[in-house]
Design a protein around this motif. Structure first.
Motif, PDB file in Angstrom:
ATOM      1  N   GLU A 153       0.825  -1.201   0.000  1.00 48.97           N
ATOM      2  CA  GLU A 153       0.000   0.000   0.000  1.00 48.97           C
ATOM      3  C   GLU A 153       0.864   1.258   0.000  1.00 48.97           C
ATOM      4  O   GLU A 153       0.532   2.252  -0.661  1.00 48.97           O
ATOM      5  CB  GLU A 153      -0.954  -0.034   1.194  1.00 48.97           C
ATOM      6  N   LYS A 171      -3.815   0.098  -6.172  1.00 48.10           N
ATOM      7  CA  LYS A 171      -4.134  -0.845  -5.102  1.00 48.10           C
ATOM      8  C   LYS A 171      -5.206  -0.251  -4.197  1.00 48.10           C
ATOM      9  O   LYS A 171      -5.341   0.969  -4.084  1.00 48.10           O
ATOM     10  CB  LYS A 171      -2.891  -1.158  -4.255  1.00 48.10           C
ATOM     11  N   LEU A 205      -3.475   4.831  -4.777  1.00 49.91           N
ATOM     12  CA  LEU A 205      -4.045   4.024  -3.696  1.00 49.91           C
ATOM     13  C   LEU A 205      -5.474   4.488  -3.445  1.00 49.91           C
ATOM     14  O   LEU A 205      -5.725   5.675  -3.263  1.00 49.91           O
ATOM     15  CB  LEU A 205      -3.214   4.170  -2.418  1.00 49.91           C
ATOM     16  N   TYR A 230      -1.728   2.822   6.285  1.00 45.85           N
ATOM     17  CA  TYR A 230      -0.640   3.415   5.512  1.00 45.85           C
ATOM     18  C   TYR A 230      -0.269   4.806   6.019  1.00 45.85           C
ATOM     19  O   TYR A 230       0.853   5.283   5.814  1.00 45.85           O
ATOM     20  CB  TYR A 230      -1.008   3.476   4.026  1.00 45.85           C
ATOM     21  N   GLY A 246      -6.421   0.128  -0.250  1.00 41.30           N
ATOM     22  CA  GLY A 246      -5.666   0.206   0.998  1.00 41.30           C
ATOM     23  C   GLY A 246      -6.546   0.541   2.179  1.00 41.30           C
ATOM     24  O   GLY A 246      -7.746   0.819   2.044  1.00 41.30           O
TER      25      GLY A 246
END
Length: 386
Positions: free
Chosen positions: A33, A222, A42, A228, A224
């Motif tokens: 992530e 991606k 993300l 993160y 997430g």
């Protein structure tokens, strides 16, 4: 129709509670992530964001009294970042304020909507100086089924332009567009990357989430979770209750005076923090970098100069971008200068030579990407400035 929560559970996201809302903590390993947000894009559920509407002719006076920023400088389809201070001048949290033709939306990651409403109500009850004739209508937009999702990363603009057209590319920082799908697309972000928050009814957010995923593969996008932030908010520092609340809530010590407009009319906490702004204070927040290999740095480790304790580590971690441990420290004001060597960090295992570092620690890839010249998917254009 499926909810965002349904989508997360179907895809085995690890869930957690943030700001009284259940949202994904993580979809993948943190490294995956992190790489997406720093190099590609993300997609994150930001439904932990409190969204409170304050509508009416006198909404400005009420919101401006709660905010440390000057709300008078924004107009329809513009936003501003602001701190929310307590009466003693300490930071309670932060928020975005979005101006509409009818009033304002207040968005906060760390102040629950009921508390925001309570604060606004308390101002109305106790402040005679605001000269409010018509009471603004104050509502939590969660009651109307609203939420938020965030697309963040150096190529998030290109993903969003596929969906909403090229107006997205020209959208200035802290401005938003009302889209035909009932969503507000707000360009914002706290981590030094291109970032777009979609705000509005959850069914529309679900459709957008699925739409982004359908085209995201070619961008190596991606999904997430909120975890993160642990790394990116260390690398690109701003107010984060989880980082600072145990050490300081003073905006001057944390070098967040840029979010306070001292010369505007009275606001909560001004009588305390404005006089403090004229003094240097006893300590300031600075970044620190070890100048030798080390096994790690932890919160509460001491910072020394020639054996004398001059500060304390507030937060530390390993930066994948810098391939180094980094840390935030509160340092005695006489030593709180950037790019100065001669420090030591006293850990349980060793004394680590270190130097101070200006923050943010990173010069992000988003700074090297120009949407007019670069593309992740168009082979006729380069991906970034080299």
């Amino acid at each position: 129709m499926k909810s965002l929560n349904d989508l997360h559970l179907e895809n085995n996201a690890r869930m957690g509670i943030y700001n009284n809302y259940t949202v994904p903590v993580a979809y993948h390993d943190l490294a995956i992530e992190y790489k997406a947000v720093r190099e590609n894009a993300l997609l994150v559920d930001y439904s932990h964001m409190s969204i409170v509407s304050v509508m009416g002719d006198d909404a400005w006076a009420l919101v401006n009294h709660m905010a440390s920023a000057d709300i008078s400088i924004i107009r329809d389809e513009q936003g501003i970042y602001s701190l929310v201070l307590n009466e003693d001048g300490t930071i309670r949290g932060d928020m975005y304020v979005l101006c509409t033709s009818d009033g304002y939306y207040l968005l906060s990651e760390n102040i629950p909507a009921p508390e925001i409403i309570e604060r606004l109500t308390s101002i109305l009850e106790s402040s005679e100086e605001l000269d409010i004739v018509e009471l603004p209508a104050i509502n939590s937009m969660a009651d109307s089924g609203w939420g938020a999702i965030m697309l963040e990363g150096p190529y998030s603009w290109e993903v969003m332009s596929e969906i909403y057209g090229y107006d997205i590319i020209g959208l200035p920082y802290f401005e938003y567009i009302n889209e035909a799908d009932e969503l507000i697309i707000f360009r914002c972000g706290k981590h030094g990357e291109y970032a777009y928050m979609a705000i509005g009814p959850e069914p529309a957010l679900v459709k957008l989430w699925e739409n982004i995923l359908s085209i995201g593969g070619k961008y190596q996008l991606k999904t997430g979770g909120i975890q993160y932030q642990d790394i990116v908010r260390l690398e690109n520092t701003g107010w984060d209750e989880g980082i600072f609340s145990g050490y300081s809530k003073n905006p001057i010590e944390l070098q967040m005076q840029w979010a306070i407009q001292y010369d505007k009319e009275n606001f909560i906490g001004k009588s305390v923090i404005e006089p403090q702004s004229h003094n240097q204070g006893e300590r300031k927040l600075v970044g620190m970098l070890p100048t030798a290999e080390c096994s790690g740095i932890k919160s509460d480790d001491k910072v020394l100069v020639e054996g004398k304790e001059v500060g304390i580590i507030v937060k530390s971690g390993f930066s994948p971008a810098l391939q180094s441990f980094i840390a935030l420290a509160l340092i005695d004001n006489d030593y709180a200068l950037a790019d100065i060597s001669g420090f030591e960090i006293l850990t349980a295992e060793e004394n680590i030579p270190a130097r101070t570092q200006s923050v943010p620690f990173l010069y992000n890839l988003s700074m090297l990407v120009n949407p007019a010249e670069h593309s992740f998917i168009d082979s006729s254009k380069s991906k970034r400035i080299t």
